[in-house]
Design a protein around this motif. Structure first.
Motif, PDB file in Angstrom:
ATOM      1  N   PRO A   4       0.943  -0.980   0.000  1.00  0.00           N
ATOM      2  CA  PRO A   4       0.000   0.000   0.000  1.00  0.00           C
ATOM      3  C   PRO A   4       1.039   1.079   0.000  1.00  0.00           C
ATOM      4  O   PRO A   4       2.003   0.832   0.543  1.00  0.00           O
ATOM      5  CB  PRO A   4      -0.845  -0.337   1.262  1.00  0.00           C
ATOM      6  N   SER A  13       3.914   0.999  14.262  1.00  0.00           N
ATOM      7  CA  SER A  13       4.990   0.111  14.703  1.00  0.00           C
ATOM      8  C   SER A  13       5.793  -0.386  13.525  1.00  0.00           C
ATOM      9  O   SER A  13       5.393  -0.276  12.369  1.00  0.00           O
ATOM     10  CB  SER A  13       4.401  -1.089  15.459  1.00  0.00           C
ATOM     11  N   GLY A  14       6.943  -0.988  13.834  1.00  0.00           N
ATOM     12  CA  GLY A  14       7.795  -1.527  12.786  1.00  0.00           C
ATOM     13  C   GLY A  14       7.082  -2.566  11.945  1.00  0.00           C
ATOM     14  O   GLY A  14       7.263  -2.616  10.730  1.00  0.00           O
ATOM     15  N   LEU A  15       6.261  -3.383  12.579  1.00  0.00           N
ATOM     16  CA  LEU A  15       5.542  -4.417  11.835  1.00  0.00           C
ATOM     17  C   LEU A  15       4.574  -3.799  10.852  1.00  0.00           C
ATOM     18  O   LEU A  15       4.516  -4.193   9.679  1.00  0.00           O
ATOM     19  CB  LEU A  15       4.782  -5.323  12.803  1.00  0.00           C
ATOM     20  N   LEU A  16       3.807  -2.812  11.273  1.00  0.00           N
ATOM     21  CA  LEU A  16       2.837  -2.201  10.382  1.00  0.00           C
ATOM     22  C   LEU A  16       3.520  -1.413   9.286  1.00  0.00           C
ATOM     23  O   LEU A  16       3.060  -1.360   8.144  1.00  0.00           O
ATOM     24  CB  LEU A  16       1.890  -1.307  11.173  1.00  0.00           C
ATOM     25  N   LEU A  17       4.642  -0.785   9.606  1.00  0.00           N
ATOM     26  CA  LEU A  17       5.414  -0.108   8.578  1.00  0.00           C
ATOM     27  C   LEU A  17       5.866  -1.095   7.525  1.00  0.00           C
ATOM     28  O   LEU A  17       5.791  -0.831   6.319  1.00  0.00           O
ATOM     29  CB  LEU A  17       6.615   0.593   9.211  1.00  0.00           C
ATOM     30  N   LEU A  18       6.326  -2.245   7.973  1.00  0.00           N
ATOM     31  CA  LEU A  18       6.762  -3.273   7.037  1.00  0.00           C
ATOM     32  C   LEU A  18       5.629  -3.665   6.106  1.00  0.00           C
ATOM     33  O   LEU A  18       5.818  -3.807   4.890  1.00  0.00           O
ATOM     34  CB  LEU A  18       7.239  -4.509   7.807  1.00  0.00           C
ATOM     35  N   LEU A  19       4.423  -3.831   6.635  1.00  0.00           N
ATOM     36  CA  LEU A  19       3.292  -4.221   5.798  1.00  0.00           C
ATOM     37  C   LEU A  19       2.994  -3.170   4.742  1.00  0.00           C
ATOM     38  O   LEU A  19       2.671  -3.495   3.598  1.00  0.00           O
ATOM     39  CB  LEU A  19       2.058  -4.454   6.674  1.00  0.00           C
ATOM     40  N   SER A  20       3.135  -1.892   5.087  1.00  0.00           N
ATOM     41  CA  SER A  20       2.886  -0.855   4.108  1.00  0.00           C
ATOM     42  C   SER A  20       3.965  -0.842   3.039  1.00  0.00           C
ATOM     43  O   SER A  20       3.696  -0.621   1.862  1.00  0.00           O
ATOM     44  CB  SER A  20       2.823   0.506   4.806  1.00  0.00           C
ATOM     45  N   VAL A  21       5.206  -1.093   3.451  1.00  0.00           N
ATOM     46  CA  VAL A  21       6.293  -1.170   2.476  1.00  0.00           C
ATOM     47  C   VAL A  21       6.055  -2.314   1.512  1.00  0.00           C
ATOM     48  O   VAL A  21       6.287  -2.208   0.309  1.00  0.00           O
ATOM     49  CB  VAL A  21       7.647  -1.327   3.192  1.00  0.00           C
ATOM     50  N   HIS A  74      -5.633  -6.670   2.989  1.00  0.00           N
ATOM     51  CA  HIS A  74      -5.148  -6.045   1.757  1.00  0.00           C
ATOM     52  C   HIS A  74      -5.936  -6.551   0.547  1.00  0.00           C
ATOM     53  O   HIS A  74      -6.329  -5.771  -0.324  1.00  0.00           O
ATOM     54  CB  HIS A  74      -3.662  -6.340   1.581  1.00  0.00           C
ATOM     55  N   LEU A  75      -6.196  -7.864   0.504  1.00  0.00           N
ATOM     56  CA  LEU A  75      -6.896  -8.462  -0.629  1.00  0.00           C
ATOM     57  C   LEU A  75      -8.410  -8.385  -0.475  1.00  0.00           C
ATOM     58  O   LEU A  75      -9.140  -8.453  -1.464  1.00  0.00           O
ATOM     59  CB  LEU A  75      -6.447  -9.913  -0.799  1.00  0.00           C
ATOM     60  N   ALA A  76      -8.890  -8.281   0.761  1.00  0.00           N
ATOM     61  CA  ALA A  76     -10.314  -8.059   1.080  1.00  0.00           C
ATOM     62  C   ALA A  76     -11.250  -9.012   0.353  1.00  0.00           C
ATOM     63  O   ALA A  76     -12.148  -8.577  -0.382  1.00  0.00           O
ATOM     64  CB  ALA A  76     -10.690  -6.605   0.798  1.00  0.00           C
ATOM     65  N   PRO A  77     -11.109 -10.318   0.547  1.00  0.00           N
ATOM     66  CA  PRO A  77     -12.033 -11.242  -0.113  1.00  0.00           C
ATOM     67  C   PRO A  77     -13.438 -11.165   0.479  1.00  0.00           C
ATOM     68  O   PRO A  77     -13.614 -10.854   1.664  1.00  0.00           O
ATOM     69  CB  PRO A  77     -11.402 -12.611   0.159  1.00  0.00           C
ATOM     70  N   ASP A  78     -14.418 -11.471  -0.357  1.00  0.00           N
ATOM     71  CA  ASP A  78     -15.796 -11.544   0.107  1.00  0.00           C
ATOM     72  C   ASP A  78     -16.098 -12.917   0.694  1.00  0.00           C
ATOM     73  O   ASP A  78     -16.919 -13.044   1.608  1.00  0.00           O
ATOM     74  CB  ASP A  78     -16.743 -11.246  -1.052  1.00  0.00           C
ATOM     75  N   VAL A  79     -15.450 -13.932   0.141  1.00  0.00           N
ATOM     76  CA  VAL A  79     -15.538 -15.292   0.668  1.00  0.00           C
ATOM     77  C   VAL A  79     -14.118 -15.815   0.789  1.00  0.00           C
ATOM     78  O   VAL A  79     -13.347 -15.766  -0.174  1.00  0.00           O
ATOM     79  CB  VAL A  79     -16.373 -16.201  -0.260  1.00  0.00           C
ATOM     80  N   LEU A  80     -13.759 -16.294   1.969  1.00  0.00           N
ATOM     81  CA  LEU A  80     -12.398 -16.728   2.251  1.00  0.00           C
ATOM     82  C   LEU A  80     -12.412 -18.114   2.879  1.00  0.00           C
ATOM     83  O   LEU A  80     -13.133 -18.355   3.844  1.00  0.00           O
ATOM     84  CB  LEU A  80     -11.734 -15.746   3.228  1.00  0.00           C
ATOM     85  N   GLN A 117      -4.762  -3.944  10.604  1.00  0.00           N
ATOM     86  CA  GLN A 117      -3.385  -4.323  10.892  1.00  0.00           C
ATOM     87  C   GLN A 117      -2.372  -3.293  10.392  1.00  0.00           C
ATOM     88  O   GLN A 117      -1.168  -3.486  10.516  1.00  0.00           O
ATOM     89  CB  GLN A 117      -3.091  -5.687  10.278  1.00  0.00           C
ATOM     90  N   ALA A 118      -2.861  -2.193   9.812  1.00  0.00           N
ATOM     91  CA  ALA A 118      -2.044  -1.048   9.408  1.00  0.00           C
ATOM     92  C   ALA A 118      -2.975   0.133   9.199  1.00  0.00           C
ATOM     93  O   ALA A 118      -4.181  -0.035   9.000  1.00  0.00           O
ATOM     94  CB  ALA A 118      -1.261  -1.354   8.131  1.00  0.00           C
ATOM     95  N   ASP A 119      -2.419   1.361   9.219  1.00  0.00           N
ATOM     96  CA  ASP A 119      -3.246   2.541   9.010  1.00  0.00           C
ATOM     97  C   ASP A 119      -3.896   2.534   7.633  1.00  0.00           C
ATOM     98  O   ASP A 119      -4.963   3.114   7.437  1.00  0.00           O
ATOM     99  CB  ASP A 119      -2.396   3.810   9.161  1.00  0.00           C
ATOM    100  N   SER A 120      -3.265   1.872   6.685  1.00  0.00           N
ATOM    101  CA  SER A 120      -3.786   1.853   5.316  1.00  0.00           C
ATOM    102  C   SER A 120      -4.816   0.747   5.102  1.00  0.00           C
ATOM    103  O   SER A 120      -5.368   0.626   4.003  1.00  0.00           O
ATOM    104  CB  SER A 120      -2.630   1.662   4.329  1.00  0.00           C
ATOM    105  N   LEU A 121      -5.074  -0.074   6.122  1.00  0.00           N
ATOM    106  CA  LEU A 121      -5.970  -1.217   5.987  1.00  0.00           C
ATOM    107  C   LEU A 121      -7.235  -1.018   6.811  1.00  0.00           C
ATOM    108  O   LEU A 121      -7.246  -0.253   7.781  1.00  0.00           O
ATOM    109  CB  LEU A 121      -5.263  -2.502   6.427  1.00  0.00           C
TER     110      LEU A 121
END
Length: 420
Positions: A4, A13-21, A74-80, A117-121
């Protein structure tokens, strides 16, 4: 067995930053999941997160599950469909007396999926469907023919604090090899289905095939000891042996436009770890063949409620899950996976593949490989009446990932249109 650009707040946090990267390196933004207008596609996805246990889901800060939830958001499925999530019940070391059984899917929603799990999610809300499985249930037989019947759950190592997958032990494998489906404790490697809140799960019409006996399949691939040429299972064992190593589910989901989509979910046993009779290879084949026969409306099929017959010829469906079979692998027993993919009721024109940006980071994998060991084994196979808009295999940037991977599988998703 096992993904994102914008200004980031210093509070992340470092983890959430990593997810955005990771999202930046993918070159895409998180999917915005809204109730689609009539005719818009819905996203269906399968993801094997690898041995998710009850003790992991009781906490809200498990590192691997936080990263898994971020990928799902991130992928936001309707059925998972999630494979390898423990069905919590007595005998499961994480189960507590008095708790309702099969609550782990709801824990995953509450502790992980509903929390960004992140500001962008954005958090996702789902109706969970979790049903019993055969894995880790003692059979009372010596199914691996080692001379002993193991029916007592051994001491199971706890999950490591770093979030990595707990190791198996010799005692656990001995127990699992005599269970109806391999599991070192009851419910291990189960399944969970998550359905968007504004869709309707037709729960009274769910069909399961967990207890269908293997011998009931007229074309059953009977395992034979290649050294003695005798059947691997004794007559008493073969009479009781279940076909499904976990379960096979037909879960009908009604869409806002009134259409019904049947989710055909399963996780056949891996075609290995089985010795001279290749019993897991044979079973994997027939677990996949069951879906072929279900689409063919074979007369022998009977679900756990006693209802006979297969899937109605006009029904829309998706076959989903870790099927543990690659159509390019000619060493596996016979060809059930190729038969299923090529079935006249299946739309096999679109094969999910990794995006070019990520394919270059995995030069040892084919674009359609869904597992890290160079195999296509995770599937979303739509019925021929569905229109496919897009599909993919989601892979993380290996240079940006943590030391402990989320899974040895990648999420596989597909956007489909279901006509009313």
């Amino acid at each position: 067995m096992a993904h994102p650009i914008g200004s980031m707040s210093t509070r992340i946090s470092g983890l959430l930053l990593l997810l955005s990267v990771v999202g930046l390196l993918l070159g895409c933004r998180p999917r915005q999941r809204t109730t689609p207008p009539e005719g818009e596609p819905m996203r269906v996805m399968t993801y094997n997160i690898e041995d998710v246990r009850t003790e992991d889901l009781r906490r809200s800060d498990h590192p691997r599950l936080q990263r898994a939830a971020a990928r799902i958001q991130h992928l936001a499925p309707d059925v998972l469909l999630v494979n390898e999530m423990t069905y919590d019940q007595p005998g499961d070391p994480g189960y507590q007396d008095g708790d309702p059984e099969g609550h782990n899917a709801q824990r995953f929603v509450h502790h992980y999926l509903s929390t960004p799990q992140a500001d962008s999610l954005e958090g996702l809300s789902y109706q969970p469907v979790m049903l019993p499985v055969s894995t880790g249930l003692p059979s009372g037989f010596d199914l691996n023919n080692d001379g002993q019947v193991v029916s007592t759950v051994p001491d199971i190592p706890g999950s490591p604090e770093d979030g990595s997958v707990a190791p198996q032990t010799d005692a656990g494998r001995a127990y699992g090899n005599d269970a109806w489906g391999f599991g070192t404790f009851p419910g291990q490697y189960g399944m969970a289905l998550f359905v968007r809140d504004d869709l309707t799960v037709l729960r009274d019409s769910i069909r399961t095939f967990r207890e269908l006996r293997w011998h009931q399949m007229p074309t059953a691939a009977v395992p034979v000891d290649s050294t003695t040429f005798e059947p691997w299972y004794s007559p008493d064992e073969w009479a009781e042996m279940r076909l499904s190593s976990k379960s096979h589910w037909d879960v009908p989901v009604q869409l806002p436009n009134g259409a019904v989509l049947h989710v055909l979910a399963s996780h056949p046993t891996p075609p290995g770890f089985d010795g001279v009779a290749r019993r897991n290879d044979h079973r994997n084949h027939d677990e996949i063949q069951l879906w072929v026969d279900y689409l063919n409306r074979a007369s022998y099929i009977e679900d756990d409620s006693g209802r006979a017959g297969g899937l109605h010829e006009s029904a829309s469906f998706v076959v989903m899950g870790d099927l543990n079979a690659d159509p390019d692998d000619w060493s596996i027993f016979r060809d059930a996976i190729r038969t299923l993919i090529g079935h006249e009721r299946v739309n096999s024109q679109v094969v999910p593949t990794a995006r070019p940006a990520r394919q270059g980071d995995y030069p040892d994998l084919d674009p359609d490989d869904t597992a890290r060991w160079q195999k296509r084994i995770d599937y979303v196979l739509p019925s021929a009446d569905l229109t496919v808009d897009d599909a993919g295999v989601w892979r993380p940037d290996p240079a940006a990932g943590p030391d402990v991977p989320v899974s040895d599988h990648f999420p596989v998703w597909m956007d489909v249109r279901v006509a009313p």
